[in-house]
Design a protein around this motif. Structure first.
Motif, short mmCIF file in Angstrom:
data_model
loop_
_atom_site.label_atom_id
_atom_site.label_comp_id
_atom_site.label_asym_id
_atom_site.label_seq_id
_atom_site.Cartn_x
_atom_site.Cartn_y
_atom_site.Cartn_z
N LEU A 30 0.81 -1.22 0.00
CA LEU A 30 0.00 0.00 0.00
C LEU A 30 0.85 1.27 0.00
O LEU A 30 0.47 2.27 -0.62
CB LEU A 30 -0.93 -0.01 1.22
N GLU A 31 1.99 1.26 0.70
CA GLU A 31 2.83 2.46 0.73
C GLU A 31 3.37 2.79 -0.65
O GLU A 31 3.32 3.94 -1.09
CB GLU A 31 4.00 2.27 1.71
N THR A 32 3.91 1.79 -1.34
CA THR A 32 4.47 2.04 -2.67
C THR A 32 3.36 2.32 -3.68
O THR A 32 3.54 3.13 -4.60
CB THR A 32 5.31 0.83 -3.13
N TYR A 33 2.22 1.67 -3.52
CA TYR A 33 1.07 1.90 -4.39
C TYR A 33 0.59 3.34 -4.25
O TYR A 33 0.32 4.03 -5.24
CB TYR A 33 -0.03 0.92 -4.03
N THR A 34 0.50 3.83 -3.00
CA THR A 34 0.07 5.20 -2.75
C THR A 34 1.08 6.19 -3.31
O THR A 34 0.70 7.23 -3.86
CB THR A 34 -0.10 5.43 -1.24
N TYR A 35 2.36 5.87 -3.19
CA TYR A 35 3.41 6.74 -3.72
C TYR A 35 3.28 6.89 -5.23
O TYR A 35 3.34 8.00 -5.77
CB TYR A 35 4.77 6.16 -3.35
N ARG A 36 3.11 5.78 -5.92
CA ARG A 36 3.02 5.83 -7.37
C ARG A 36 1.75 6.56 -7.83
O ARG A 36 1.79 7.40 -8.73
CB ARG A 36 3.02 4.42 -7.97
N ILE A 37 0.62 6.24 -7.19
CA ILE A 37 -0.65 6.85 -7.59
C ILE A 37 -0.70 8.32 -7.20
O ILE A 37 -1.14 9.18 -7.98
CB ILE A 37 -1.84 6.09 -6.97
N SER A 70 -6.06 12.90 -4.33
CA SER A 70 -7.31 12.52 -3.65
C SER A 70 -7.40 11.01 -3.49
O SER A 70 -7.82 10.50 -2.45
CB SER A 70 -8.50 13.04 -4.45
N PHE A 71 -7.01 10.28 -4.53
CA PHE A 71 -7.06 8.83 -4.46
C PHE A 71 -6.07 8.29 -3.44
O PHE A 71 -6.38 7.36 -2.68
CB PHE A 71 -6.77 8.24 -5.84
N SER A 72 -4.87 8.85 -3.38
CA SER A 72 -3.88 8.41 -2.39
C SER A 72 -4.35 8.74 -0.98
O SER A 72 -4.10 7.97 -0.04
CB SER A 72 -2.53 9.06 -2.66
N ALA A 73 -5.05 9.87 -0.81
CA ALA A 73 -5.61 10.20 0.51
C ALA A 73 -6.68 9.20 0.91
O ALA A 73 -6.82 8.84 2.08
CB ALA A 73 -6.18 11.61 0.49
N ALA A 74 -7.47 8.72 -0.06
CA ALA A 74 -8.49 7.71 0.22
C ALA A 74 -7.84 6.41 0.68
O ALA A 74 -8.33 5.74 1.60
CB ALA A 74 -9.34 7.47 -1.02
N VAL A 75 -6.72 6.03 0.04
CA VAL A 75 -6.00 4.83 0.46
C VAL A 75 -5.47 5.01 1.89
O VAL A 75 -5.57 4.10 2.72
CB VAL A 75 -4.84 4.53 -0.50
N GLY A 76 -4.92 6.18 2.18
CA GLY A 76 -4.42 6.43 3.53
C GLY A 76 -5.51 6.40 4.58
O GLY A 76 -5.31 5.88 5.68
N LEU A 77 -6.68 6.94 4.25
CA LEU A 77 -7.80 6.93 5.18
C LEU A 77 -8.30 5.51 5.40
O LEU A 77 -8.67 5.13 6.53
CB LEU A 77 -8.93 7.81 4.65
N PHE A 78 -8.29 4.70 4.35
CA PHE A 78 -8.67 3.29 4.49
C PHE A 78 -7.72 2.57 5.44
O PHE A 78 -8.15 1.81 6.30
CB PHE A 78 -8.66 2.64 3.11
N LYS A 79 -6.42 2.80 5.29
CA LYS A 79 -5.43 2.18 6.17
C LYS A 79 -5.66 2.61 7.62
O LYS A 79 -5.59 1.78 8.54
CB LYS A 79 -4.03 2.58 5.74
N ALA A 80 -5.90 3.90 7.84
CA ALA A 80 -6.11 4.40 9.19
C ALA A 80 -7.35 3.77 9.83
O ALA A 80 -7.35 3.42 11.01
CB ALA A 80 -6.22 5.92 9.18
#
Length: 318
Positions: free
Chosen positions: A271-278, A286-296
């Motif tokens: 997820l970290e590398t996926y968020t970095y690339r996206i 916005s999409f990377s923030a959604a991934v981060g919120l899902f993780k939290a």
């Protein structure tokens, strides 16, 4: 009226007494409160204030328009997240790697701390502790370089040993089946020494008279560890386990990013590398923030669940 005053007077006196006690307590421990200011300021500035930024997970965020003027899209980013095939591959890789790190990495410092606690030669014990602590202070950038050099097919020490036995050199970092083992082994090696500090400190709080009584009863060292040391460490183990479960979706960006490559994406992309690339490379903040919120959110639920389970055994944090 007189009855009302009689009832109000003790309340006023009690409140004044509490205020005076609070002032005396603050005056007595003022330096402790002053030392708390930098930590509280750090949490406020870098942890709590940025929470406001999660609103961009519900927007089509634009750096030009900013948070206030970006278009509101609701749950559209989350819908795209859960409908993406890449997300489930990345989530699977994250959970598998986190499980390996938890299974291999969590018990390692406990076992090492118990082993060091049984050492009676103090000089050997101090030297061993120093050597084991040193990897913690090595950055992942340096450690990744060391791993690449050790595992290099042409110049690596590991492959020199393999070829000495008549086998062909193995490109470890290009083979997906080796990647997770390399990451987990490096993570355990780097953190095991630091983790032992906590458990060795917890062992100092165990009553030594319990060991003396056990010796008098003829208990072996193994039985002393099982029936005295481990129960004494149980509260610390539970706290650290609950905290680690809260980071179950955090594999560590640096170690994965520095060692993975396109040939290992199928098992290494987390997820970290996926968020970095996206988020940064593709610019979809916005999409990377959604991934981060899902993780939290997942981490929050796991912490609550782990604490609830620990409460059944009388070892809950709160």
């Amino acid at each position: 009226m007189g009855i009302s005053l009689e009832h109000e007077q003790p309340t006023v006196v009690t409140t004044m007494q509490r205020r005076n006690e609070s002032r005396r307590h603050f005056a007595k421990h003022k330096w402790l409160y002053i030392f708390l200011i930098p930590g509280c300021a750090y949490l406020l500035i870098f942890k709590y204030i940025p929470i406001f930024g999660i609103v961009i997970a519900f927007q089509d965020f634009s750096l030009v328009k900013g948070i206030w003027h970006s278009e509101w899209v609701g749950l559209e980013n989350f819908q795209y997240l859960f409908q993406s095939k890449d997300f489930y591959v990345v989530l699977r890789n994250t959970l598998i790697l986190s499980s390996y790190q938890l299974i291999c990495g969590f018990p390692a410092p406990i076992i090492l701390a118990i082993m060091l606690n049984e050492v009676r030669h103090m000089a050997f014990k101090r030297v061993s502790q120093t050597i084991l602590y040193l990897p913690h202070f090595i950055s992942w950038v340096v450690l990744a370089g060391m791993i690449i050099n050790f595992l290099s097919p042409s110049t690596g020490a590991v492959n020199h040993i393999i070829t000495a036995f008549g086998y062909k050199p193995i490109p470890f970092l290009l083979e997906p089946q080796y990647f997770r083992s390399i990451i987990v082994s490096a993570d355990v090696w780097k953190g095991i020494g630091w983790g032992t500090i906590i458990y060795l400190a917890a062992m100092t709080g165990i009553d030594t008279s319990l060991y003396e009584a056990a010796k008098m009863d003829g208990a072996s060292r193994i039985k002393q560890i099982v029936h005295i040391t481990l129960p004494g460490l149980l509260p610390t183990i539970v706290i650290l386990l609950v905290l680690q479960l809260g980071h179950i979706l955090d594999n560590g960006f640096e170690q994965v990013f520095l060692l993975y490559n396109p040939s290992t994406y199928e098992v290494a992309d987390v997820l970290e590398t996926y968020t970095y690339r996206i988020g940064l490379i593709d610019g979809r903040l916005s999409f990377s923030a959604a991934v981060g919120l899902f993780k939290a959110a997942v981490g929050f639920v796991l912490v609550l669940g782990a604490n609830r389970i620990a409460k059944l055994f009388g070892q809950n944090i709160w």
